[in-house]
Design an enzyme around this catalytic site. Structure first.
Site, PDB file in Angstrom:
ATOM      1  N   GLU A  33       0.872  -1.169   0.000  1.00 31.50           N
ATOM      2  CA  GLU A  33       0.000   0.000   0.000  1.00 31.50           C
ATOM      3  C   GLU A  33       0.914   1.226   0.000  1.00 31.50           C
ATOM      4  O   GLU A  33       1.828   1.304   0.824  1.00 31.50           O
ATOM      5  CB  GLU A  33      -0.883  -0.007   1.258  1.00 31.50           C
ATOM      6  CG  GLU A  33      -1.840   1.162   1.256  1.00 31.50           C
ATOM      7  CD  GLU A  33      -2.750   1.236   2.472  1.00 31.50           C
ATOM      8  OE1 GLU A  33      -2.686   0.330   3.329  1.00 31.50           O
ATOM      9  OE2 GLU A  33      -3.511   2.216   2.549  1.00 31.50           O
ATOM     10  N   ARG A 259       5.752 -12.894   9.717  1.00 30.72           N
ATOM     11  CA  ARG A 259       6.422 -11.615   9.487  1.00 30.72           C
ATOM     12  C   ARG A 259       7.848 -11.669   9.971  1.00 30.72           C
ATOM     13  O   ARG A 259       8.169 -12.380  10.917  1.00 30.72           O
ATOM     14  CB  ARG A 259       5.728 -10.498  10.273  1.00 30.72           C
ATOM     15  CG  ARG A 259       4.332 -10.201   9.872  1.00 30.72           C
ATOM     16  CD  ARG A 259       3.761  -9.103  10.766  1.00 30.72           C
ATOM     17  NE  ARG A 259       4.090  -7.781  10.282  1.00 30.72           N
ATOM     18  CZ  ARG A 259       3.351  -7.117   9.392  1.00 30.72           C
ATOM     19  NH1 ARG A 259       2.263  -7.659   8.894  1.00 30.72           N
ATOM     20  NH2 ARG A 259       3.698  -5.911   8.999  1.00 30.72           N
ATOM     21  N   LYS A 269       4.626   0.690   8.944  1.00 30.52           N
ATOM     22  CA  LYS A 269       4.713   1.980   8.253  1.00 30.52           C
ATOM     23  C   LYS A 269       4.054   3.087   9.072  1.00 30.52           C
ATOM     24  O   LYS A 269       4.518   4.216   9.085  1.00 30.52           O
ATOM     25  CB  LYS A 269       4.039   1.886   6.878  1.00 30.52           C
ATOM     26  CG  LYS A 269       4.922   1.227   5.842  1.00 30.52           C
ATOM     27  CD  LYS A 269       4.240   1.191   4.487  1.00 30.52           C
ATOM     28  CE  LYS A 269       3.319   0.013   4.398  1.00 30.52           C
ATOM     29  NZ  LYS A 269       2.516  -0.065   3.202  1.00 30.52           N
TER      30      LYS A 269
END
Ligand code: ATP
Ligand code: MG
Length: 560
Positions: A33, A259, A269
């Site tokens: 994104e 992750r 982020k």
């Protein structure tokens, strides 16, 4: 992909799918994104997605998941493209955006309405939350759930044409309000948002939700394996539900992996953005940031990042990898090629009282001790030199083999010197050392082969250049700042130290980003942003030894 032993579970699945003929070519995607810069966690996903495709002569899409206008920007798009390319990957003409598919996604939503498995809901946001139930209680059906197909089609078209305000209606999938999986309790497909989109402008005032847009974009691009992190495991039934309803020709398979988390660093982020917004760091590319841009500016080579994620592996287990592992990869990748140079970070003046004034000798210094083919350079040697403050100790312990009063040390590529006198200021601080040199001990050519235990580095005062050298430390004081409630409470206030250092003259023309080893100190490079001809700025990339392991050990001992 011949090495069976190094095949992780995802590569094994892909291998099997090729062997069995289920797929003839592998197609993957990396779907960021564009709401921030990429970080070390993304490096793992990039290396995995582009890696498995490259290893099997497959293809990879770089797809921007741009379904959240307002939070996203073209600055981030550009930064992401730059970072993926720098890491060493290429998408050819496969650069796409979820927004490229807005028409097709809308058609697919219309199709779901026609199939009777999607409806327009008109409850308020609060009511929707209330109706959803909880993890322990089933939800209940919205009173609008049984609207006719015709009514739903009409409302959807009017949502799309801008007749309603934000939040007035919502298109939802009709699945199961009692499902134990909350994601299946009639998830939203489209919401009304009167906001311009960075690419589609004002064409749309309704925007698709991530789960819906993501799975279908995968199908449109004929992705074979949709690789994502474990938090999407609970979304997989929904991912499959969309595909079941719409029966696309190409059906991707979602596979989740854990992750990558790096100790003492943040991999979110949103949180990284907070550090930038609050001015805690100088920007997304601050060399302390675990962003790709920050690590590149710091001087980490792309190959070190790729090697780091390779060592981390691909698994389903949670992982928090030590910073030392990353730094070792950086050291290993720099060690073979980086030329050696002399620099003094915290200078202390040495005057060689028996060395003629105005005399200068040029010393031959090897550019790399292990690689004679990298040649030598000349180092000016003169009466006044800078040495490192901590290479001198007035009251030195027995094992201190550097300079002490009356003691001797070798100056690398120079002579053996003896400390005769220690000069101090009124505060009692050492300001200068008066030493004498042994004329017979010139490095390589001296008539005496006398040996002393210590060798230290130095630069000639008259020939040195000044530079600002930035020494970076961890940004956080906690190994897992991701889980801290308040980032401020775990910030390391001393993560940046700036010193005015003395460098050998040859460093005046070093190109920005080109790594060198300052002998005995670590790897350094010229900063690509702040540097100018009359003010040189260097970044310390990494120290020579694993100082992190030492810190960890100290912390453990304190706890014990
Ligand atoms: P963030 O919380 O930092 O915004 P994200 O997952 O929301 O992370 P995306 O832009 O959606 O960010 O991520 C793109 C891809 O990178 C996704 O497929 C995601 O699963 C993967 N990814 C993100 N963070 C990590 C991580 N720490 N380790 C491995 N893969 C990750
Ligand atoms: Mg995300």
């Amino acid at each position: 992909m011949s090495d069976t032993e190094s095949r992780d579970f995802i590569r094994q699945i892909i291998h099997d799918d090729l062997e069995s003929g289920k797929h003839s070519q592998i197609v993957t995607r990396f779907p960021p994104e564009p709401n921030g810069y990429l970080h070390i966690g993304h490096v793992m996903s990039i290396c995995l997605n582009f890696g498995v495709a490259a290893e099997t002569a497959g293809r990879t899409f770089l797809r921007f998941d741009d379904t959240n206008p307002g939070r996203e920007s073209e600055e981030y798009v550009d930064a992401i493209e730059r970072d993926v390319r720098w890491l060493g990957f290429d998408w050819d003409d496969r650069l796409t955006h979820a927004s490229d598919y807005f028409d097709r996604l809308y058609d697919a939503a219309t199709e779901l309405v026609k199939l009777g498995v999607a409806y327009v809901d008109s409850l308020s946001a609060d009511e929707i939350r209330e109706y959803r139930g909880t993890l322990t209680e089933p939800g209940k059906n919205s009173p609008h759930r049984d609207r006719s197909v015709a009514e739903n089609l009409d409302l959807l078209a009017r949502m799309r044409s801008g007749e309603f305000a934000d939040g007035e209606h919502l298109l939802r999938a009709k699945i199961d309000m009692a499902s134990p999986n909350m994601n299946l309790r009639d998830p939203a497909l489209y919401r009304i948002r009167h906001i311009s989109h960075q690419r589609s402008g004002d064409n749309w005032c309704i925007y698709p939700m991530y789960d819906f847009a993501h799975g279908l974009s995968d199908a449109f691009e004929e992705i074979t394996h949709s690789l994502c992190t474990l938090e999407f495991e609970d979304h997989r039934p929904l991912y499959d539900w969309f595909l079941d309803q719409l029966r696309p020709e190409h059906r991707p398979r979602q596979i989740e992996f854990s992750r990558l988390n790096l100790a003492y660093a943040i991999t979110s982020k949103r949180k990284l953005n907070a550090l930038v917004e609050e001015g805690i760091v100088e920007g997304w590319d601050d060399p302390r940031m675990p962003t790709i841009a920050g690590m590149r500016r710091r001087g980490y080579p792309a190959v070190a990042l790729r090697e780091f994620v390779k060592r981390g592996g691909v698994t389903k287990k949670d992982k928090l990898i030590e910073m030392g592992v990353l730094e070792n990869c950086v050291r290993e990748s720099l060690g073979d090629d980086s030329q050696r140079r002399m620099a003094v970070l915290r200078p202390l003046k040495v005057v060689l009282t028996n060395y003629p004034e105005d005399h200068v000798e040029m010393m031959q210094a090897m550019n790399h001790p292990g690689r004679p083919e990298l040649g030598t350079r000349e180092l000016a040697f003169s009466r006044e030199l800078w040495i490192e403050q901590d290479d001198f100790m007035e009251e030195a312990p027995k094992k201190f083999f550097r300079l002490k009063p009356g003691g001797e040390v070798r100056l690398r590529f120079g002579y053996i010197i003896r400390c005769d006198e220690v000069l101090k200021n009124d505060a009692g601080e050492v300001t200068e050392l008066h030493c004498s040199y042994d004329t017979d001990t010139r490095s390589g050519t001296g008539s005496s082969d006398r040996k002393v235990k210590g060798t230290i580095h130095w630069v000639s005062c008259a020939h040195a250049i000044d530079a600002n050298v930035r020494l970076y430390d961890r940004l956080f004081t906690e190994a897992n700042p991701n889980s801290a409630d308040d980032l401020h409470a775990v910030l390391n206030r001393d993560s940046l130290e700036s010193v005015v250092a003395k460098l050998e003259a040859s460093l005046a023309d070093l190109d920005a980003g080109e790594p060198v080893q300052f002998e005995r100190l670590g790897y350094f490079c010229v900063d690509s942003e702040e540097n100018s001809a009359d003010s040189r700025v260097f970044n310390r990339i990494v120290t020579l030894r694993d100082s992190w392991a030492k810190l960890e050990k100290q912390a453990m001992q304190q706890q014990a």
